[in-house]
Design an enzyme around this catalytic site. Structure first.
Site, short mmCIF file in Angstrom:
data_model
loop_
_atom_site.label_atom_id
_atom_site.label_comp_id
_atom_site.label_asym_id
_atom_site.label_seq_id
_atom_site.Cartn_x
_atom_site.Cartn_y
_atom_site.Cartn_z
N ASP A 8 54.90 -21.10 -14.34
CA ASP A 8 53.70 -21.92 -14.31
C ASP A 8 53.90 -22.98 -13.23
OD1 ASP A 8 51.33 -23.31 -15.11
OD2 ASP A 8 52.52 -24.57 -16.44
N ASP A 172 54.67 -25.06 -19.63
CA ASP A 172 54.71 -26.26 -20.47
C ASP A 172 53.76 -26.14 -21.66
OD1 ASP A 172 52.49 -26.41 -18.72
OD2 ASP A 172 52.41 -28.59 -18.90
#
Length: 209
Positions: A8, A172
């Site tokens: 990510d 996250d």
């Protein structure tokens, strides 16, 4: 055997701050901005931009409907880019080091406005570009689908020929991690205050990889 690392962007590689973005839009006069900006994803017209369903021009036109006075394209884009902070040099160095042992890929829910401005700029710290750090990149606005939808992970598999069981995904958002895990990816949840390269080293030392 782990061959691939899938990252990510925001909150993992690039530092972000939603509150700065909220404040910047409120300063422009968009007082309902919090309805559109989530902690791990955007909603409404902002989500449509991130999913590639509307163009930046259409997005700006919609944003203007929520602002009671004239604003320029640059003012709108700059307010949005307040979401993004920087990419610490040590994370860029870690990516280059990891690329010696693994194939690296990027999977980001992002949009054309940020991708072609602040994000592109942030990857030039070492005199390189974002393409110099990864073997492949998938963005939500180009794929027309967002995490945590399984379809975007399947697209990464198909586009780059990677196998989930040979891949660790870093995000996250726990929801995104769990979605990847549901279809066979290994994952590491990068909680605030942690570093992906430190977490990876701990997993390797513990024999989890």
């Amino acid at each position: 055997m782990i061959r691939n690392l899938l990252f990510d962007l925001g909150g993992v590689i690039m530092n972000i701050d939603r509150n700065r973005c909220v404040a910047a839009f409120k300063e422009l006069g968009m007082n309902n901005i919090e309805e559109f900006l989530g902690d791990y994803g955007q909603k409404g017209v902002f989500g449509a931009l991130e999913e590639g369903l509307i163009s930046p021009e259409e997005w700006r036109a919609e944003v203007r409907r929520h602002i009671p006075h004239e604003v320029t394209d640059k003012q709108i884009d700059d307010a949005f880019n307040h979401f993004l902070l920087d990419i610490p040099r040590e994370r860029l160095q870690a990516l280059r080091e990891l690329r010696k042992s693994y194939r690296l890929y990027l999977l980001s829910n992002t949009n054309a406005v940020m991708w072609n401005s602040k994000i592109a700029e942030a990857f030039t710290t070492e005199g390189l570009t974002v393409n110099d750090y990864f073997d492949g990149i998938t963005t939500s606005f180009e794929a027309k689908v967002m995490k945590p939808d399984h379809a975007i992970f399947r697209k990464v598999e198909a586009d780059f020929g990677i196998k989930p069981e040979e891949t660790i995904f870093f995000d996250d958002s726990l929801a995104n991690c769990k979605s990847a895990g549901e279809i066979g990816f290994h994952y590491i949840h990068v909680v605030p205050g942690s570093e992906f390269h430190t977490l990876l080293a701990k997993h390797k030392a513990a024999g989890n990889l």
